[in-house]
Design a protein around this motif. Structure first.
Motif, PDB file in Angstrom:
ATOM      1  N   ILE A   4      40.003  52.521  57.064  1.00  0.00           N
ATOM      2  CA  ILE A   4      39.771  53.750  57.819  1.00  0.00           C
ATOM      3  C   ILE A   4      40.038  54.912  56.883  1.00  0.00           C
ATOM      4  N   LYS A   5      39.226  55.938  56.946  1.00  0.00           N
ATOM      5  CA  LYS A   5      39.457  57.144  56.159  1.00  0.00           C
ATOM      6  C   LYS A   5      39.902  58.257  57.094  1.00  0.00           C
ATOM      7  N   VAL A   6      40.966  58.961  56.674  1.00  0.00           N
ATOM      8  CA  VAL A   6      41.537  60.040  57.470  1.00  0.00           C
ATOM      9  C   VAL A   6      41.599  61.289  56.611  1.00  0.00           C
ATOM     10  N   LYS A   7      41.005  62.362  57.100  1.00  0.00           N
ATOM     11  CA  LYS A   7      41.074  63.640  56.387  1.00  0.00           C
ATOM     12  C   LYS A   7      42.254  64.439  56.908  1.00  0.00           C
ATOM     13  N   THR A   8      43.066  64.926  55.968  1.00  0.00           N
ATOM     14  CA  THR A   8      44.196  65.774  56.348  1.00  0.00           C
ATOM     15  C   THR A   8      43.853  67.220  56.006  1.00  0.00           C
ATOM     16  N   THR A   9      44.529  68.145  56.659  1.00  0.00           N
ATOM     17  CA  THR A   9      44.148  69.558  56.542  1.00  0.00           C
ATOM     18  C   THR A   9      45.210  70.454  55.918  1.00  0.00           C
ATOM     19  N   ARG A  10      46.416  69.934  55.741  1.00  0.00           N
ATOM     20  CA  ARG A  10      47.504  70.752  55.197  1.00  0.00           C
ATOM     21  C   ARG A  10      48.299  69.954  54.174  1.00  0.00           C
ATOM     22  N   LYS A  11      49.132  70.648  53.448  1.00  0.00           N
ATOM     23  CA  LYS A  11      50.001  69.996  52.461  1.00  0.00           C
ATOM     24  C   LYS A  11      50.843  68.921  53.130  1.00  0.00           C
ATOM     25  N   THR A  12      51.489  69.273  54.225  1.00  0.00           N
ATOM     26  CA  THR A  12      52.252  68.323  55.023  1.00  0.00           C
ATOM     27  C   THR A  12      51.645  68.279  56.410  1.00  0.00           C
ATOM     28  N   SER A  13      51.233  67.108  56.827  1.00  0.00           N
ATOM     29  CA  SER A  13      50.700  66.962  58.177  1.00  0.00           C
ATOM     30  C   SER A  13      50.899  65.537  58.655  1.00  0.00           C
ATOM     31  N   PHE A  14      50.908  65.392  59.949  1.00  0.00           N
ATOM     32  CA  PHE A  14      51.071  64.094  60.588  1.00  0.00           C
ATOM     33  C   PHE A  14      49.882  63.885  61.512  1.00  0.00           C
ATOM     34  N   VAL A  15      49.142  62.818  61.265  1.00  0.00           N
ATOM     35  CA  VAL A  15      47.923  62.543  62.016  1.00  0.00           C
ATOM     36  C   VAL A  15      48.139  61.294  62.863  1.00  0.00           C
ATOM     37  N   ASN A  16      47.963  61.435  64.164  1.00  0.00           N
ATOM     38  CA  ASN A  16      48.100  60.298  65.063  1.00  0.00           C
ATOM     39  C   ASN A  16      46.859  59.410  64.884  1.00  0.00           C
ATOM     40  N   ILE A  17      47.070  58.205  64.377  1.00  0.00           N
ATOM     41  CA  ILE A  17      45.967  57.277  64.124  1.00  0.00           C
ATOM     42  C   ILE A  17      45.991  56.088  65.084  1.00  0.00           C
ATOM     43  N   THR A  18      46.779  56.180  66.137  1.00  0.00           N
ATOM     44  CA  THR A  18      46.932  55.071  67.078  1.00  0.00           C
ATOM     45  C   THR A  18      45.586  54.606  67.621  1.00  0.00           C
ATOM     46  N   HIS A  19      44.760  55.549  68.046  1.00  0.00           N
ATOM     47  CA  HIS A  19      43.469  55.191  68.637  1.00  0.00           C
ATOM     48  C   HIS A  19      42.576  54.458  67.632  1.00  0.00           C
ATOM     49  N   LEU A  20      42.659  54.823  66.360  1.00  0.00           N
ATOM     50  CA  LEU A  20      41.863  54.149  65.328  1.00  0.00           C
ATOM     51  C   LEU A  20      42.331  52.714  65.120  1.00  0.00           C
ATOM     52  N   VAL A  21      43.644  52.530  65.101  1.00  0.00           N
ATOM     53  CA  VAL A  21      44.205  51.192  64.916  1.00  0.00           C
ATOM     54  C   VAL A  21      43.888  50.318  66.131  1.00  0.00           C
ATOM     55  N   LYS A  22      44.049  50.877  67.323  1.00  0.00           N
ATOM     56  CA  LYS A  22      43.732  50.117  68.542  1.00  0.00           C
ATOM     57  C   LYS A  22      42.271  49.675  68.552  1.00  0.00           C
ATOM     58  N   GLU A  23      41.387  50.518  68.097  1.00  0.00           N
ATOM     59  CA  GLU A  23      39.974  50.170  68.051  1.00  0.00           C
ATOM     60  C   GLU A  23      39.722  48.997  67.107  1.00  0.00           C
ATOM     61  N   GLU A  24      40.421  48.974  65.973  1.00  0.00           N
ATOM     62  CA  GLU A  24      40.267  47.858  65.036  1.00  0.00           C
ATOM     63  C   GLU A  24      40.797  46.552  65.642  1.00  0.00           C
ATOM     64  N   VAL A  25      41.885  46.633  66.380  1.00  0.00           N
ATOM     65  CA  VAL A  25      42.417  45.446  67.060  1.00  0.00           C
ATOM     66  C   VAL A  25      41.401  44.964  68.093  1.00  0.00           C
ATOM     67  N   ARG A  26      40.847  45.874  68.852  1.00  0.00           N
ATOM     68  CA  ARG A  26      39.856  45.515  69.864  1.00  0.00           C
ATOM     69  C   ARG A  26      38.645  44.833  69.223  1.00  0.00           C
ATOM     70  N   LYS A  27      38.128  45.425  68.139  1.00  0.00           N
ATOM     71  CA  LYS A  27      36.958  44.869  67.459  1.00  0.00           C
ATOM     72  C   LYS A  27      37.230  43.491  66.870  1.00  0.00           C
ATOM     73  N   SER A  28      38.475  43.228  66.486  1.00  0.00           N
ATOM     74  CA  SER A  28      38.812  41.936  65.871  1.00  0.00           C
ATOM     75  C   SER A  28      38.736  40.779  66.853  1.00  0.00           C
ATOM     76  N   GLY A  29      38.976  41.066  68.121  1.00  0.00           N
ATOM     77  CA  GLY A  29      38.995  40.012  69.122  1.00  0.00           C
ATOM     78  C   GLY A  29      40.263  39.174  69.125  1.00  0.00           C
ATOM     79  N   VAL A  30      41.210  39.502  68.275  1.00  0.00           N
ATOM     80  CA  VAL A  30      42.466  38.747  68.198  1.00  0.00           C
ATOM     81  C   VAL A  30      43.300  39.017  69.449  1.00  0.00           C
ATOM     82  N   LYS A  31      43.756  37.953  70.080  1.00  0.00           N
ATOM     83  CA  LYS A  31      44.557  38.077  71.296  1.00  0.00           C
ATOM     84  C   LYS A  31      46.053  38.017  71.015  1.00  0.00           C
ATOM     85  N   SER A  32      46.437  37.278  69.981  1.00  0.00           N
ATOM     86  CA  SER A  32      47.852  37.153  69.622  1.00  0.00           C
ATOM     87  C   SER A  32      47.952  37.134  68.105  1.00  0.00           C
TER      88      SER A  32
END
Length: 132
Positions: A4-32
């Motif tokens: 996944i590529k994430v663009k940041t906008t400031r010298k110090t920033s915190f980007v919530n990537i939870t939704h991106l990670v959840k999408e990858e888990v969903r696409k994987s089909g892994v249940k456990s």
């Protein structure tokens, strides 16, 4: 494995990537299994903390600035980003989250954040999902 590529906008920033990670888990089909989140950068990190109240993230940024300031004249690294390297080293560049019933086992208020300390930049996040 996903990248996944994430663009940041400031010298110090915190980007919530939870939704991106959840999408990858969903696409994987892994249940456990396990979800490894890794950032291959020396001035960037990944961490899990409260995502519901933005004041928590502001407080983390405030305290990191207080503990590890940018303008310490005693830094030896000639590129001028020693604070970014130190912050990244302390927080860490990977996390592992269990997967059960096809979902990340995050706590109620937990979110996954990419921590940028030398931006703005485009950062890579590697996600490896392992079925167990």
């Amino acid at each position: 494995m996903s990248l996944i590529k994430v663009k940041t906008t400031r010298k110090t920033s915190f980007v919530n990537i939870t939704h991106l990670v959840k999408e990858e888990v969903r696409k994987s089909g892994v249940k456990s299994g396990l979800c490894l989140i890794y950032v291959p950068h020396t001035t960037c990190a990944v961490f899990i903390n409260e995502g519901a109240d933005p004041d928590v993230i502001r407080d983390i940024a405030y305290m990191l600035e207080k503990l590890i300031p940018w303008d310490d004249r005693n830094y030896a690294h000639s590129e001028g980003n020693s604070a970014a390297h130190i912050r990244s080293s302390i927080i860490g560049n990977s996390r592992i989250v269990p997967i059960e019933d096809g979902e990340l086992m995050l706590g109620t208020w937990e979110s996954i954040f990419l921590a940028e300390f030398d931006g703005p930049r485009e950062r890579k996040v590697i996600i490896k999902i392992i079925e167990c």
